[in-house]
Design a protein around this motif. Structure first.
Motif, PDB file in Angstrom:
ATOM      1  N   MET A 263       0.855  -1.169   0.000  1.00 59.08           N
ATOM      2  CA  MET A 263       0.000   0.000   0.000  1.00 59.08           C
ATOM      3  C   MET A 263       0.898   1.229   0.000  1.00 59.08           C
ATOM      4  O   MET A 263       1.756   1.359   0.867  1.00 59.08           O
ATOM      5  N   THR A 264       0.673   2.096  -0.945  1.00 55.77           N
ATOM      6  CA  THR A 264       1.463   3.319  -1.011  1.00 55.77           C
ATOM      7  C   THR A 264       0.928   4.343  -0.012  1.00 55.77           C
ATOM      8  O   THR A 264      -0.228   4.232   0.435  1.00 55.77           O
ATOM      9  N   PRO A 265       1.731   5.347   0.308  1.00 59.51           N
ATOM     10  CA  PRO A 265       1.212   6.411   1.173  1.00 59.51           C
ATOM     11  C   PRO A 265      -0.043   7.075   0.590  1.00 59.51           C
ATOM     12  O   PRO A 265      -0.977   7.396   1.334  1.00 59.51           O
ATOM     13  N   ALA A 266      -0.089   7.231  -0.731  1.00 63.82           N
ATOM     14  CA  ALA A 266      -1.273   7.835  -1.366  1.00 63.82           C
ATOM     15  C   ALA A 266      -2.503   6.945  -1.196  1.00 63.82           C
ATOM     16  O   ALA A 266      -3.611   7.449  -0.942  1.00 63.82           O
TER      17      ALA A 266
ATOM     18  N   LEU B 238       3.943   5.149  14.102  1.00 62.06           N
ATOM     19  CA  LEU B 238       3.912   4.068  13.127  1.00 62.06           C
ATOM     20  C   LEU B 238       3.025   4.441  11.939  1.00 62.06           C
ATOM     21  O   LEU B 238       3.406   4.264  10.784  1.00 62.06           O
ATOM     22  N   VAL B 239       1.859   4.989  12.217  1.00 61.94           N
ATOM     23  CA  VAL B 239       0.955   5.418  11.144  1.00 61.94           C
ATOM     24  C   VAL B 239       1.612   6.513  10.305  1.00 61.94           C
ATOM     25  O   VAL B 239       1.531   6.500   9.077  1.00 61.94           O
ATOM     26  N   LEU B 240       2.284   7.435  10.959  1.00 63.69           N
ATOM     27  CA  LEU B 240       2.971   8.504  10.222  1.00 63.69           C
ATOM     28  C   LEU B 240       4.094   7.948   9.356  1.00 63.69           C
ATOM     29  O   LEU B 240       4.314   8.418   8.229  1.00 63.69           O
ATOM     30  N   ALA B 241       4.779   6.914   9.839  1.00 61.32           N
ATOM     31  CA  ALA B 241       5.827   6.272   9.040  1.00 61.32           C
ATOM     32  C   ALA B 241       5.222   5.626   7.795  1.00 61.32           C
ATOM     33  O   ALA B 241       5.812   5.679   6.710  1.00 61.32           O
ATOM     34  N   TRP B 242       4.048   5.044   7.918  1.00 61.16           N
ATOM     35  CA  TRP B 242       3.358   4.485   6.750  1.00 61.16           C
ATOM     36  C   TRP B 242       3.003   5.592   5.769  1.00 61.16           C
ATOM     37  O   TRP B 242       3.184   5.447   4.571  1.00 61.16           O
TER      38      TRP B 242
ATOM     39  N   GLU C  55       7.960   3.151   6.278  1.00 62.38           N
ATOM     40  CA  GLU C  55       7.691   1.781   6.734  1.00 62.38           C
ATOM     41  C   GLU C  55       6.508   1.249   5.931  1.00 62.38           C
ATOM     42  O   GLU C  55       5.538   1.968   5.704  1.00 62.38           O
ATOM     43  N   PRO C  56       6.570   0.001   5.480  1.00 64.36           N
ATOM     44  CA  PRO C  56       5.432  -0.543   4.725  1.00 64.36           C
ATOM     45  C   PRO C  56       4.248  -0.858   5.634  1.00 64.36           C
ATOM     46  O   PRO C  56       4.428  -1.243   6.796  1.00 64.36           O
TER      47      PRO C  56
ATOM     48  N   LYS D 153      -2.097  -7.467   6.574  1.00 69.87           N
ATOM     49  CA  LYS D 153      -3.417  -7.560   7.218  1.00 69.87           C
ATOM     50  C   LYS D 153      -4.040  -6.180   7.410  1.00 69.87           C
ATOM     51  O   LYS D 153      -5.249  -6.011   7.260  1.00 69.87           O
ATOM     52  N   THR D 154      -3.218  -5.194   7.718  1.00 69.64           N
ATOM     53  CA  THR D 154      -3.708  -3.831   7.898  1.00 69.64           C
ATOM     54  C   THR D 154      -4.185  -3.270   6.560  1.00 69.64           C
ATOM     55  O   THR D 154      -5.240  -2.640   6.475  1.00 69.64           O
ATOM     56  N   LYS D 155      -3.415  -3.525   5.524  1.00 66.13           N
ATOM     57  CA  LYS D 155      -3.780  -3.073   4.177  1.00 66.13           C
ATOM     58  C   LYS D 155      -5.120  -3.670   3.751  1.00 66.13           C
ATOM     59  O   LYS D 155      -6.010  -2.954   3.280  1.00 66.13           O
TER      60      LYS D 155
END
Length: 75
Positions: A1-4, A30-34, A39-40, A44-46
């Motif tokens: 999943m890309t940041p966009a 962690l969310v900000l790093a994504w 960070e990828p 499961k989150t994606k």
């Protein structure tokens, strides 16, 4: 999943990064790093986020529109 893609999912479900961190019970860093692509996003989150966004898009037509602009007026 890309940041966009992550940003798009958050926009569709009307969540902030803080809300996502709260829902996942993780630190906002962690969310900000994504979101920054540092960070990828875990698989499961994606999958979960894409499912949430898809559901929100599909159910949007059923959102009550008759409440727009209404207020509570105590008697």
């Amino acid at each position: 999943m890309t940041p966009a893609e992550l940003s798009a999912c958050l926009r569709i479900i009307r969540w902030t990064p803080d809300t996502l961190a709260d829902a996942l019970e993780c630190d906002i860093s962690l969310v900000l790093a994504w979101l920054e692509g540092v960070e990828p996003v875990p698989l499961k989150t994606k999958i979960w986020l894409k499912a949430m966004a898809q559901f929100h898009e599909e159910i949007e037509a059923e959102r009550p529109k008759s409440l727009k602009g209404k207020r509570f007026m105590p008697h």
